[in-house]
Design a protein around this motif. Structure first.
Motif, PDB file in Angstrom:
ATOM      1  N   TYR A  35       0.752  -1.172  -0.036  1.00  0.00           N
ATOM      2  CA  TYR A  35      -0.012  -0.046  -0.067  1.00  0.00           C
ATOM      3  C   TYR A  35       1.104   1.254  -0.015  1.00  0.00           C
ATOM      4  O   TYR A  35       2.082   1.311   0.402  1.00  0.00           O
ATOM      5  N   PHE A  45      -4.310   1.103  -2.031  1.00  0.00           N
ATOM      6  CA  PHE A  45      -3.965  -0.296  -2.237  1.00  0.00           C
ATOM      7  C   PHE A  45      -2.954  -0.401  -3.732  1.00  0.00           C
ATOM      8  O   PHE A  45      -3.421   0.421  -4.523  1.00  0.00           O
ATOM      9  N   SER A  48      -1.682  -7.061  -4.477  1.00  0.00           N
ATOM     10  CA  SER A  48      -1.699  -8.099  -3.659  1.00  0.00           C
ATOM     11  C   SER A  48      -1.040  -9.353  -4.177  1.00  0.00           C
ATOM     12  O   SER A  48      -0.787  -9.338  -5.492  1.00  0.00           O
ATOM     13  N   GLU A  56      -4.010  -9.381  -7.231  1.00  0.00           N
ATOM     14  CA  GLU A  56      -4.709  -8.175  -7.718  1.00  0.00           C
ATOM     15  C   GLU A  56      -3.896  -7.042  -7.771  1.00  0.00           C
ATOM     16  O   GLU A  56      -2.931  -6.796  -7.014  1.00  0.00           O
ATOM     17  N   LYS A  57      -4.322  -6.048  -8.463  1.00  0.00           N
ATOM     18  CA  LYS A  57      -3.482  -4.637  -8.527  1.00  0.00           C
ATOM     19  C   LYS A  57      -4.454  -3.505  -8.958  1.00  0.00           C
ATOM     20  O   LYS A  57      -5.436  -3.757  -9.570  1.00  0.00           O
ATOM     21  N   SER A  58      -3.909  -2.383  -8.272  1.00  0.00           N
ATOM     22  CA  SER A  58      -4.765  -1.271  -8.624  1.00  0.00           C
ATOM     23  C   SER A  58      -4.384  -0.542 -10.044  1.00  0.00           C
ATOM     24  O   SER A  58      -3.347  -0.855 -10.351  1.00  0.00           O
ATOM     25  N   GLU A  59      -5.263   0.366 -10.276  1.00  0.00           N
ATOM     26  CA  GLU A  59      -4.881   1.311 -11.420  1.00  0.00           C
ATOM     27  C   GLU A  59      -3.449   2.179 -11.076  1.00  0.00           C
ATOM     28  O   GLU A  59      -2.903   2.538 -11.985  1.00  0.00           O
TER      29      GLU A  59
ATOM     30  N   LEU B  95      -8.734 -10.379  -2.387  1.00  0.00           N
ATOM     31  CA  LEU B  95      -7.551  -9.827  -2.168  1.00  0.00           C
ATOM     32  C   LEU B  95      -7.146  -8.292  -2.692  1.00  0.00           C
ATOM     33  O   LEU B  95      -6.173  -7.983  -3.111  1.00  0.00           O
ATOM     34  N   ASP B  96      -8.134  -7.625  -2.620  1.00  0.00           N
ATOM     35  CA  ASP B  96      -8.262  -6.326  -3.227  1.00  0.00           C
ATOM     36  C   ASP B  96      -9.036  -5.252  -2.375  1.00  0.00           C
ATOM     37  O   ASP B  96     -10.306  -5.267  -2.367  1.00  0.00           O
ATOM     38  N   MET B  97      -8.462  -4.900  -1.387  1.00  0.00           N
ATOM     39  CA  MET B  97      -8.930  -4.048  -0.490  1.00  0.00           C
ATOM     40  C   MET B  97      -8.703  -2.405  -0.617  1.00  0.00           C
ATOM     41  O   MET B  97      -7.568  -2.418  -0.913  1.00  0.00           O
ATOM     42  N   ARG B  98      -9.810  -1.622  -0.697  1.00  0.00           N
ATOM     43  CA  ARG B  98      -9.638  -0.310  -0.792  1.00  0.00           C
ATOM     44  C   ARG B  98     -10.111   0.408   0.363  1.00  0.00           C
ATOM     45  O   ARG B  98     -11.061   0.064   0.963  1.00  0.00           O
TER      46      ARG B  98
END
Lengths: 114, 109
Positions: A35, A45, A48, A56-59, B95-98
């Protein structure tokens, strides 16, 4: 009590340089996360990681970012070509089982890009 | 995609109660609550899973209304040690926490 550790605590780098942030998750944990928190803002985030691959990945996690678990204990975040806006606190976290479980956060690495 | 928290800030006197809300426009699998003190890492408080359960420890409890996609954190008889920023984290998928933007809680003597 077991804890997540991160090194270095503070990293100063020049824009365009590569940095590697290191984390040692709790030993029996299987799920790992990165994070970031820009000063005074919320925790965001990034990614992961489970079973040696990204779950998973964020933008935010674009091509300049990569993660790796090079051995049985370390979990790293690499930023290939740092930008000024990458300056932030980077937290590593781990959890023992699935994502629906407590995440233990490390103390963070403060990255300053000049 | 991130949850919305309210209020943004709360100032209490010791012994007073507070409620912090967290809502999402999307279906949730779970809601996490964390507290972060200045200059420190977030510390886990509790997690609520689908099922509308309510949890608590000590004088801090939380509820999760699955239908409304809302969670509330209740702090009763607040203590000075409760001061910090409270974040809710929501998981829409595995597995995707915001995290929400946080609620800054200040407890004064």
């Amino acid at each position: 009590e077991p804890e997540v550790t991160q090194t270095p605590s503070h990293q100063v780098t020049q824009m365009g340089q590569e940095v590697i942030l290191r984390c040692v998750p709790i030993s029996n944990h299987l799920y790992f996360y990165w994070y970031r928190q820009i000063l005074g803002q919320k925790v965001e985030f990034l990614v992961s990681f489970y079973n040696n691959e990204i779950s998973e990945k964020s933008e935010i996690f674009d091509d300049q970012f990569s993660v790796e678990r090079p051995d049985g204990s370390n979990f790293t975040l690499k930023i290939r070509s740092t930008k000024l806006e990458d300056s932030a606190m980077y937290f590593c976290a781990s959890s023992v089982t699935s994502g629906y479980n407590e995440q233990f956060f490390g103390p963070g690495t403060r990255l300053t890009v000049l | 995609q991130q949850p919305v928290q309210s209020p943004q800030a709360v100032i209490l006197r010791e012994g007073e109660d507070a409620v912090i809300n967290c809502s999402s426009s999307k279906a949730l699998y779970s809601v996490h609550w964390y507290r972060q003190k200045h200059g420190e890492a977030p510390v886990f408080l509790m997690i609520l899973l689908k099922g509308g359960e309510q949890k608590g420890h000590d004088k801090i409890s939380a509820s999760f209304n699955e239908k409304k996609q809302q969670s509330s954190l209740y702090l009763t008889a607040s203590q000075l040690s409760y001061s910090g920023t409270y974040f809710c984290g929501t998981e829409r998928s595995y597995l995707d926490m915001r995290f929400g933007a946080g609620t800054r809680l200040t407890v004064k003597p």
